[in-house]
Design a protein around this motif. Structure first.
Motif, PDB file in Angstrom:
ATOM      1  N   LEU A 129      66.461  14.141   5.313  1.00  0.00           N
ATOM      2  CA  LEU A 129      66.553  15.542   4.972  1.00  0.00           C
ATOM      3  C   LEU A 129      66.184  16.454   6.042  1.00  0.00           C
ATOM      4  CD1 LEU A 129      65.430  15.704   1.087  1.00  0.00           C
ATOM      5  CD2 LEU A 129      67.692  15.234   1.989  1.00  0.00           C
ATOM      6  N   TYR A 130      65.627  16.140   7.195  1.00  0.00           N
ATOM      7  CA  TYR A 130      65.213  17.093   8.407  1.00  0.00           C
ATOM      8  C   TYR A 130      65.758  16.624   9.477  1.00  0.00           C
ATOM      9  CZ  TYR A 130      61.492  13.894   9.656  1.00  0.00           C
ATOM     10  OH  TYR A 130      60.643  12.590  10.277  1.00  0.00           O
ATOM     11  N   ASP A 131      65.935  17.315  10.410  1.00  0.00           N
ATOM     12  CA  ASP A 131      66.577  17.161  11.871  1.00  0.00           C
ATOM     13  C   ASP A 131      65.406  17.027  12.897  1.00  0.00           C
ATOM     14  OD1 ASP A 131      69.107  17.318  10.562  1.00  0.00           O
ATOM     15  OD2 ASP A 131      69.005  19.463  10.920  1.00  0.00           O
ATOM     16  N   SER A 132      64.572  18.012  12.789  1.00  0.00           N
ATOM     17  CA  SER A 132      63.384  17.932  13.829  1.00  0.00           C
ATOM     18  C   SER A 132      62.279  18.633  13.294  1.00  0.00           C
ATOM     19  CB  SER A 132      63.996  18.589  15.050  1.00  0.00           C
ATOM     20  OG  SER A 132      64.154  20.114  14.842  1.00  0.00           O
ATOM     21  N   VAL A 133      61.055  18.164  13.900  1.00  0.00           N
ATOM     22  CA  VAL A 133      59.708  19.011  13.703  1.00  0.00           C
ATOM     23  C   VAL A 133      59.244  19.306  15.379  1.00  0.00           C
ATOM     24  CG1 VAL A 133      57.361  18.605  12.832  1.00  0.00           C
ATOM     25  CG2 VAL A 133      59.028  17.478  11.836  1.00  0.00           C
ATOM     26  N   SER A 134      58.733  20.357  15.440  1.00  0.00           N
ATOM     27  CA  SER A 134      58.173  20.807  16.722  1.00  0.00           C
ATOM     28  C   SER A 134      56.925  21.980  16.493  1.00  0.00           C
ATOM     29  CB  SER A 134      59.228  21.569  17.516  1.00  0.00           C
ATOM     30  OG  SER A 134      59.740  22.746  16.711  1.00  0.00           O
ATOM     31  N   THR A 135      56.138  21.749  17.503  1.00  0.00           N
ATOM     32  CA  THR A 135      54.948  22.690  17.582  1.00  0.00           C
ATOM     33  C   THR A 135      54.656  22.883  18.939  1.00  0.00           C
ATOM     34  OG1 THR A 135      52.623  22.899  16.711  1.00  0.00           O
ATOM     35  CG2 THR A 135      53.383  20.737  17.889  1.00  0.00           C
ATOM     36  N   TYR A 136      53.765  24.025  19.372  1.00  0.00           N
ATOM     37  CA  TYR A 136      53.495  24.632  20.518  1.00  0.00           C
ATOM     38  C   TYR A 136      52.130  24.302  20.855  1.00  0.00           C
ATOM     39  CZ  TYR A 136      53.043  27.811  24.241  1.00  0.00           C
ATOM     40  OH  TYR A 136      52.862  28.366  25.562  1.00  0.00           O
ATOM     41  N   ASP A 137      51.672  24.055  21.961  1.00  0.00           N
ATOM     42  CA  ASP A 137      50.396  23.711  22.406  1.00  0.00           C
ATOM     43  C   ASP A 137      50.126  24.858  23.497  1.00  0.00           C
ATOM     44  OD1 ASP A 137      47.833  23.346  23.187  1.00  0.00           O
ATOM     45  OD2 ASP A 137      48.253  21.411  24.077  1.00  0.00           O
ATOM     46  N   VAL A 138      49.557  25.925  23.170  1.00  0.00           N
ATOM     47  CA  VAL A 138      48.971  27.121  24.161  1.00  0.00           C
ATOM     48  C   VAL A 138      48.333  26.540  25.384  1.00  0.00           C
ATOM     49  CG1 VAL A 138      46.833  27.838  23.176  1.00  0.00           C
ATOM     50  CG2 VAL A 138      48.397  29.458  24.342  1.00  0.00           C
ATOM     51  N   GLY A 140      48.530  23.514  27.099  1.00  0.00           N
ATOM     52  CA  GLY A 140      49.249  23.089  27.914  1.00  0.00           C
ATOM     53  C   GLY A 140      50.662  23.685  28.215  1.00  0.00           C
ATOM     54  N   ASP A 141      50.820  24.719  27.537  1.00  0.00           N
ATOM     55  CA  ASP A 141      51.936  25.486  27.566  1.00  0.00           C
ATOM     56  C   ASP A 141      53.218  24.597  27.377  1.00  0.00           C
ATOM     57  OD1 ASP A 141      53.854  27.619  27.680  1.00  0.00           O
ATOM     58  OD2 ASP A 141      53.831  27.625  29.909  1.00  0.00           O
ATOM     59  N   THR A 142      53.076  23.716  26.297  1.00  0.00           N
ATOM     60  CA  THR A 142      54.011  22.749  25.977  1.00  0.00           C
ATOM     61  C   THR A 142      54.559  22.756  24.682  1.00  0.00           C
ATOM     62  OG1 THR A 142      52.979  21.173  27.595  1.00  0.00           O
ATOM     63  CG2 THR A 142      54.294  20.123  26.143  1.00  0.00           C
ATOM     64  N   TRP A 143      55.666  22.615  24.406  1.00  0.00           N
ATOM     65  CA  TRP A 143      56.301  22.207  23.123  1.00  0.00           C
ATOM     66  C   TRP A 143      56.516  20.694  23.063  1.00  0.00           C
ATOM     67  CZ3 TRP A 143      57.684  25.361  19.337  1.00  0.00           C
ATOM     68  CH2 TRP A 143      57.836  26.706  19.357  1.00  0.00           C
ATOM     69  N   TYR A 144      55.965  20.377  21.658  1.00  0.00           N
ATOM     70  CA  TYR A 144      56.052  18.832  21.278  1.00  0.00           C
ATOM     71  C   TYR A 144      57.182  18.866  20.004  1.00  0.00           C
ATOM     72  CZ  TYR A 144      51.952  18.277  23.942  1.00  0.00           C
ATOM     73  OH  TYR A 144      50.877  18.116  24.967  1.00  0.00           O
ATOM     74  N   ARG A 145      57.960  17.879  20.119  1.00  0.00           N
ATOM     75  CA  ARG A 145      58.820  17.592  19.294  1.00  0.00           C
ATOM     76  C   ARG A 145      59.035  16.169  18.749  1.00  0.00           C
ATOM     77  NH1 ARG A 145      63.664  18.248  22.927  1.00  0.00           N
ATOM     78  NH2 ARG A 145      61.943  19.366  23.592  1.00  0.00           N
ATOM     79  N   TYR A 146      59.713  16.023  17.438  1.00  0.00           N
ATOM     80  CA  TYR A 146      59.944  14.763  17.012  1.00  0.00           C
ATOM     81  C   TYR A 146      61.258  14.921  16.285  1.00  0.00           C
ATOM     82  CZ  TYR A 146      60.248  10.701  14.115  1.00  0.00           C
ATOM     83  OH  TYR A 146      60.858   9.433  13.424  1.00  0.00           O
ATOM     84  N   ILE A 147      62.303  14.134  16.605  1.00  0.00           N
ATOM     85  CA  ILE A 147      63.694  14.121  16.086  1.00  0.00           C
ATOM     86  C   ILE A 147      63.989  12.688  15.664  1.00  0.00           C
ATOM     87  CG2 ILE A 147      65.966  14.175  16.768  1.00  0.00           C
ATOM     88  CD1 ILE A 147      65.220  16.167  19.234  1.00  0.00           C
ATOM     89  N   PRO A 148      64.071  12.498  14.229  1.00  0.00           N
ATOM     90  CA  PRO A 148      64.220  11.277  13.799  1.00  0.00           C
ATOM     91  C   PRO A 148      65.368  10.452  14.416  1.00  0.00           C
ATOM     92  CG  PRO A 148      63.854  12.911  11.924  1.00  0.00           C
ATOM     93  CD  PRO A 148      64.167  13.492  13.424  1.00  0.00           C
ATOM     94  N   GLY A 149      65.064   9.204  14.901  1.00  0.00           N
ATOM     95  CA  GLY A 149      66.067   8.642  15.352  1.00  0.00           C
ATOM     96  C   GLY A 149      66.373   8.688  16.880  1.00  0.00           C
ATOM     97  N   GLY A 150      65.786   9.931  17.376  1.00  0.00           N
ATOM     98  CA  GLY A 150      65.804  10.330  18.666  1.00  0.00           C
ATOM     99  C   GLY A 150      65.285   9.470  19.875  1.00  0.00           C
ATOM    100  N   LEU A 151      65.802   9.496  21.071  1.00  0.00           N
ATOM    101  CA  LEU A 151      65.399   8.746  22.242  1.00  0.00           C
ATOM    102  C   LEU A 151      63.856   9.066  22.251  1.00  0.00           C
ATOM    103  CD1 LEU A 151      68.229   9.355  24.644  1.00  0.00           C
ATOM    104  CD2 LEU A 151      67.982   7.406  23.396  1.00  0.00           C
ATOM    105  N   SER A 152      63.073   8.121  22.796  1.00  0.00           N
ATOM    106  CA  SER A 152      61.549   8.309  22.981  1.00  0.00           C
ATOM    107  C   SER A 152      61.471   9.504  23.983  1.00  0.00           C
ATOM    108  CB  SER A 152      61.067   7.029  23.367  1.00  0.00           C
ATOM    109  OG  SER A 152      61.497   6.667  24.614  1.00  0.00           O
ATOM    110  N   ILE A 153      62.293   9.655  24.939  1.00  0.00           N
ATOM    111  CA  ILE A 153      62.269  10.779  25.862  1.00  0.00           C
ATOM    112  C   ILE A 153      62.248  12.214  25.356  1.00  0.00           C
ATOM    113  CG2 ILE A 153      64.442  10.918  26.553  1.00  0.00           C
ATOM    114  CD1 ILE A 153      63.282  11.239  29.543  1.00  0.00           C
TER     115      ILE A 153
END
Length: 170
Positions: A129-138, A140-153
């Motif tokens: 039911l969901y397309d993605s989950v993401s969060t931000y780390d101040v 490392g100034d980095t966004w982290y993301r998970y996309i079901p079935g997405g490429l590991s990169i």
């Protein structure tokens, strides 16, 4: 803390700049001044997104009352906080309800568990039911993301963690 309730405490670091965070305890007083008292004077703005109303709520320190419509810090919700100094947020309360209502589109939510879990385990109840989950780390100034079935990169987030806020696309 109410009689018979199990007291819990959440502690985590917030860095200078915009942090995406959540609380995973139910404070007895949800007012921002009380819930965030351990970092009083170290932040100048807090924003949260209400997916049902499709609008932002905010608290701007020293801002006009018309800008300040964020009146509670609650588990299950995600928040952006602009830290003017690094600080340790300590929130005391009781275990919150773990269920979080999600709406079609983007949802800014908290992570109510007391320990980290894999993204797939955390999102099992809404698998498909969901397309993605993401969060931000101040830090490392980095966004982290998970996309079901997405490429590991494309998937650089393995775990959901207490203290972080998450954008979930439903």
């Amino acid at each position: 803390i109410g009689a018979g309730a199990n007291p819990v405490q959440q502690t985590f670091e917030l860095g200078i700049g915009w942090n995406l965070f959540s609380i995973n305890v139910q404070p007895s007083n949800t007012s921002p001044a009380q819930a965030l008292s351990s970092i009083d004077g170290k932040y100048d703005a807090i924003w949260s997104y209400n997916a049902l109303a499709a609008e932002w709520q905010r608290l701007v320190i020293g801002g006009p009352p018309s800008l300040n419509d964020l009146d509670a810090i609650e588990p299950g919700k995600g928040y952006w906080i602009n830290m003017t100094q690094a600080g340790i947020l300590i929130v005391q309360g009781t275990d919150p309800v773990t269920a979080i209502t999600l709406y079609p589109g983007l949802n800014l939510v908290g992570y109510n568990a007391q320990t980290a879990k894999s993204v797939t385990d955390s999102m099992l109840s809404i698998e498909g039911l969901y397309d993605s989950v993401s969060t931000y780390d101040v830090y490392g100034d980095t966004w982290y993301r998970y996309i079901p079935g997405g490429l590991s990169i494309m998937n650089n987030m393995e775990f959901m963690q207490p203290g972080r806020g998450y954008w979930i696309s439903v």
